[in-house]
Write a protein that holds these residues in place. Structure first.
Motif, PDB file in Angstrom:
ATOM      1  N   CYS A  84      -0.645   3.510  -8.166  1.00 23.90           N
ATOM      2  CA  CYS A  84      -1.951   3.809  -7.591  1.00 23.90           C
ATOM      3  C   CYS A  84      -2.683   4.805  -8.480  1.00 23.90           C
ATOM      4  CB  CYS A  84      -1.796   4.358  -6.176  1.00 23.90           C
ATOM      5  SG  CYS A  84      -3.354   4.859  -5.398  1.00 23.90           S
ATOM      6  N   ASN A  85      -3.926   4.522  -8.814  1.00 22.81           N
ATOM      7  CA  ASN A  85      -4.705   5.411  -9.670  1.00 22.81           C
ATOM      8  C   ASN A  85      -5.126   6.696  -8.978  1.00 22.81           C
ATOM      9  OD1 ASN A  85      -4.515   3.433 -11.609  1.00 22.81           O
ATOM     10  ND2 ASN A  85      -6.558   2.605 -11.235  1.00 22.81           N
ATOM     11  N   HIS A  86      -4.903   6.786  -7.665  1.00 22.70           N
ATOM     12  CA  HIS A  86      -5.351   7.958  -6.902  1.00 22.70           C
ATOM     13  C   HIS A  86      -4.182   8.889  -6.565  1.00 22.70           C
ATOM     14  CE1 HIS A  86      -9.334   6.107  -6.383  1.00 22.70           C
ATOM     15  NE2 HIS A  86      -8.661   4.973  -6.230  1.00 22.70           N
ATOM     16  N   CYS A  87      -3.155   8.360  -5.900  1.00 16.44           N
ATOM     17  CA  CYS A  87      -2.016   9.210  -5.518  1.00 16.44           C
ATOM     18  C   CYS A  87      -0.906   9.207  -6.563  1.00 16.44           C
ATOM     19  CB  CYS A  87      -1.451   8.787  -4.166  1.00 16.44           C
ATOM     20  SG  CYS A  87      -0.748   7.113  -4.133  1.00 16.44           S
ATOM     21  N   LYS A  88      -1.018   8.328  -7.592  1.00 19.87           N
ATOM     22  CA  LYS A  88      -0.078   8.261  -8.714  1.00 19.87           C
ATOM     23  C   LYS A  88       1.341   7.875  -8.280  1.00 19.87           C
ATOM     24  CE  LYS A  88      -3.454   9.640 -11.267  1.00 19.87           C
ATOM     25  NZ  LYS A  88      -4.206   8.656 -12.072  1.00 19.87           N
ATOM     26  N   LYS A  89       1.488   7.193  -7.163  1.00 23.38           N
ATOM     27  CA  LYS A  89       2.796   6.733  -6.720  1.00 23.38           C
ATOM     28  C   LYS A  89       2.998   5.281  -7.138  1.00 23.38           C
ATOM     29  CE  LYS A  89       3.374   9.889  -2.831  1.00 23.38           C
ATOM     30  NZ  LYS A  89       3.661  10.014  -1.383  1.00 23.38           N
ATOM     31  N   SER A  90       4.257   4.933  -7.413  1.00 22.23           N
ATOM     32  CA  SER A  90       4.588   3.614  -7.933  1.00 22.23           C
ATOM     33  C   SER A  90       5.231   2.771  -6.845  1.00 22.23           C
ATOM     34  CB  SER A  90       5.539   3.750  -9.122  1.00 22.23           C
ATOM     35  OG  SER A  90       5.923   2.474  -9.602  1.00 22.23           O
ATOM     36  N   TYR A  91       4.883   1.484  -6.807  1.00 18.96           N
ATOM     37  CA  TYR A  91       5.432   0.543  -5.835  1.00 18.96           C
ATOM     38  C   TYR A  91       5.697  -0.786  -6.527  1.00 18.96           C
ATOM     39  CZ  TYR A  91       3.563   3.902  -2.482  1.00 18.96           C
ATOM     40  OH  TYR A  91       3.273   5.056  -1.783  1.00 18.96           O
ATOM     41  N   ASN A  92       6.499  -1.612  -5.873  1.00 18.50           N
ATOM     42  CA  ASN A  92       6.773  -2.963  -6.347  1.00 18.50           C
ATOM     43  C   ASN A  92       6.396  -3.923  -5.222  1.00 18.50           C
ATOM     44  OD1 ASN A  92       8.278  -4.620  -8.584  1.00 18.50           O
ATOM     45  ND2 ASN A  92       8.996  -5.413  -6.630  1.00 18.50           N
ATOM     46  N   SER A  93       5.263  -4.598  -5.354  1.00 12.82           N
ATOM     47  CA  SER A  93       4.796  -5.440  -4.254  1.00 12.82           C
ATOM     48  C   SER A  93       3.728  -6.387  -4.765  1.00 12.82           C
ATOM     49  CB  SER A  93       4.230  -4.578  -3.123  1.00 12.82           C
ATOM     50  OG  SER A  93       3.017  -3.972  -3.528  1.00 12.82           O
ATOM     51  N   SER A  94       3.147  -7.123  -3.813  1.00 11.80           N
ATOM     52  CA  SER A  94       2.081  -8.063  -4.105  1.00 11.80           C
ATOM     53  C   SER A  94       0.730  -7.455  -3.745  1.00 11.80           C
ATOM     54  CB  SER A  94       2.314  -9.352  -3.315  1.00 11.80           C
ATOM     55  OG  SER A  94       2.282  -9.060  -1.930  1.00 11.80           O
ATOM     56  N   TYR A  95      -0.326  -8.276  -3.888  1.00 18.34           N
ATOM     57  CA  TYR A  95      -1.678  -7.765  -3.632  1.00 18.34           C
ATOM     58  C   TYR A  95      -1.876  -7.383  -2.172  1.00 18.34           C
ATOM     59  CZ  TYR A  95      -6.740  -7.387  -3.725  1.00 18.34           C
ATOM     60  OH  TYR A  95      -8.025  -6.920  -3.617  1.00 18.34           O
ATOM     61  N   SER A  96      -1.220  -8.113  -1.258  1.00 17.64           N
ATOM     62  CA  SER A  96      -1.393  -7.782   0.155  1.00 17.64           C
ATOM     63  C   SER A  96      -0.871  -6.394   0.470  1.00 17.64           C
ATOM     64  CB  SER A  96      -0.679  -8.817   1.034  1.00 17.64           C
ATOM     65  OG  SER A  96       0.719  -8.808   0.773  1.00 17.64           O
ATOM     66  N   ARG A  97       0.199  -5.971  -0.248  1.00 18.33           N
ATOM     67  CA  ARG A  97       0.710  -4.616  -0.042  1.00 18.33           C
ATOM     68  C   ARG A  97      -0.221  -3.578  -0.671  1.00 18.33           C
ATOM     69  NH1 ARG A  97       2.668  -7.752   2.675  1.00 18.33           N
ATOM     70  NH2 ARG A  97       4.884  -8.224   3.003  1.00 18.33           N
ATOM     71  N   ILE A  98      -0.905  -3.952  -1.731  1.00 13.50           N
ATOM     72  CA  ILE A  98      -1.920  -3.042  -2.293  1.00 13.50           C
ATOM     73  C   ILE A  98      -3.021  -2.808  -1.272  1.00 13.50           C
ATOM     74  CG2 ILE A  98      -3.643  -2.778  -4.128  1.00 13.50           C
ATOM     75  CD1 ILE A  98      -1.871  -4.436  -5.932  1.00 13.50           C
ATOM     76  N   HIS A  99      -3.400  -3.879  -0.591  1.00 11.52           N
ATOM     77  CA  HIS A  99      -4.413  -3.765   0.456  1.00 11.52           C
ATOM     78  C   HIS A  99      -3.931  -2.842   1.565  1.00 11.52           C
ATOM     79  CE1 HIS A  99      -7.203  -4.971   3.634  1.00 11.52           C
ATOM     80  NE2 HIS A  99      -7.975  -5.458   2.685  1.00 11.52           N
ATOM     81  N   GLN A 100      -2.661  -2.931   1.956  1.00 13.94           N
ATOM     82  CA  GLN A 100      -2.109  -2.057   2.986  1.00 13.94           C
ATOM     83  C   GLN A 100      -2.045  -0.613   2.505  1.00 13.94           C
ATOM     84  OE1 GLN A 100       1.637  -3.339   4.539  1.00 13.94           O
ATOM     85  NE2 GLN A 100       0.881  -5.352   5.178  1.00 13.94           N
ATOM     86  N   HIS A 101      -1.802  -0.414   1.225  1.00 11.81           N
ATOM     87  CA  HIS A 101      -1.713   0.942   0.686  1.00 11.81           C
ATOM     88  C   HIS A 101      -3.033   1.690   0.843  1.00 11.81           C
ATOM     89  CE1 HIS A 101      -0.448   4.244  -1.858  1.00 11.81           C
ATOM     90  NE2 HIS A 101      -1.481   4.038  -2.678  1.00 11.81           N
TER      91      HIS A 101
END
Length: 337
Positions: A84-101
């Protein structure tokens, strides 16, 4: 939703494979692919998928994250590692999880990725991203995002139609909390006011006020409004005063010092019906002798009515004892004629 196979597009009657890294994002609602990392040969492991303007037009959140590694597994695309460009935390997921983030899960669904805490405390940036996503949806979203949209009334109702969603306005509530605490600090108001039922009643009244409500002016508040408030309080205390003649009352007095270091003596009338604060007097520049205290208490006794006073309760200091004797000298002839 996962990052799937590359789409085949027909141009001039011939099929042609497109190799854009963001092509082929299609919708699979549930996926549980393991985290697998594979470095691309002779290339950097950092992959910025926001380079494709065509994909970002229908998937604007790709601009807000940075993809670091390609995914592997049964699906050619698979889930991808992103930051994430804002909180700088890393995840492994799809676009739908990006939307949830960024916006949380749909109503009735369990979140599978943590919310971005940076956006929860930055309303301006949150509104900017939300507006960008809403504009992309209103302009005609990709069919693959039909289950990850803000305007989908089935998966994520708006705050005006869903009371549950409305009650979780985390960003808005946090900003209001900051404004309240800032106003308390700027005016030197103790934090204990937040426990005061009158303060809570004031906030409730403001919430139910018309949309364009503005607080009263300084001159109106210190003149007509404060007088009207005093009349309302006296009207509410009338049932307590009526019991003074039938049940009697006790005059309770004590001395104390306020935050301005002013020596005060207050008077409270109390009986079985309840206690009522009458007034307090500032003794700055006056000596607290027994005679001065007695004269002060006699004023309250006259207001209550000497025949309604059962007892006078004061401190056990020497000057208060002397004031009690002065009051007895004056009131005893009144009772015994």
């Amino acid at each position: 939703m996962v990052f799937g196979k590359k789409r085949q597009r027909l141009e001039g009657g011939q099929s042609q494979n497109q190799s854009s890294p963001t092509d082929g994002i299609h919708d699979i609602e549930e996926e549980n692919y393991p985290i697998e990392v594979e470095e691309a040969a002779n290339t950097s492991t950092t992959i910025n998928l926001s380079a494709s303007s065509s994909a970002n037009n229908c998937k604007p959140l790709l601009d807000e994250v940075t993809f670091t590694m390609n995914g592997t597994g049964r699906n050619p695309g698979g889930a991808k590692r992103w930051i994430c460009n804002h909180c700088k935390k890393s995840y492994n997921s799809s676009y739908s999880r990006i939307h949830q983030h960024f916006f949380g899960p749909g109503v009735g669904k369990k979140s599978e990725v943590a919310r971005c805490q940076t956006l929860l405390t930055n309303r301006a940036e949150f509104q900017r991203i939300r507006k960008k996503v809403e504009e992309a949806e209103n302009a005609g979203i990709s069919p693959s995002l039909s289950k990850s949209t803000l305007n989908n009334s089935h998966s994520r109702p708006t705050s005006t139609t869903c009371p549950i969603a409305k009650s979780f306005g985390t960003v808005e509530r946090h900003q209001v909390d900051i404004l309240i605490v800032r106003a308390l600090c700027a005016n030197g108001i103790p934090f204990n006011v937040l426990r005061n039922p009158d303060f809570l009643a004031m906030l409730k009244g403001v919430n139910q006020a018309p949309k364009d409500y503005k607080p009263p002016s300084f001159d109106r508040a210190r003149t007509t409004l404060v007088d009207e408030c005093q009349r309302q309080l006296e009207k509410e205390l009338t049932p307590v005063k009526d019991t003074w003649t039938t049940q009697g009352t006790s005059i309770v007095s004590d001395g104390w010092t306020n935050v301005k270091r002013q020596p005060l003596i207050n008077v409270v009338a109390s009986n079985s019906r309840g206690s009522m604060f009458m007034y307090a007097k500032d003794f700055t520049g006056q000596e607290k002798t027994g005679k001065n205290i007695a004269e002060f208490l006699l004023e309250s006794i006259e207001e209550v009515g000497p025949s309604n006073v059962l007892q006078v309760v004061t401190d056990n200091a020497a000057n208060c004892k002397a004031a009690g004797k002065e009051i007895e000298k004056i009131l005893l002839p009144h009772f015994y004629g």
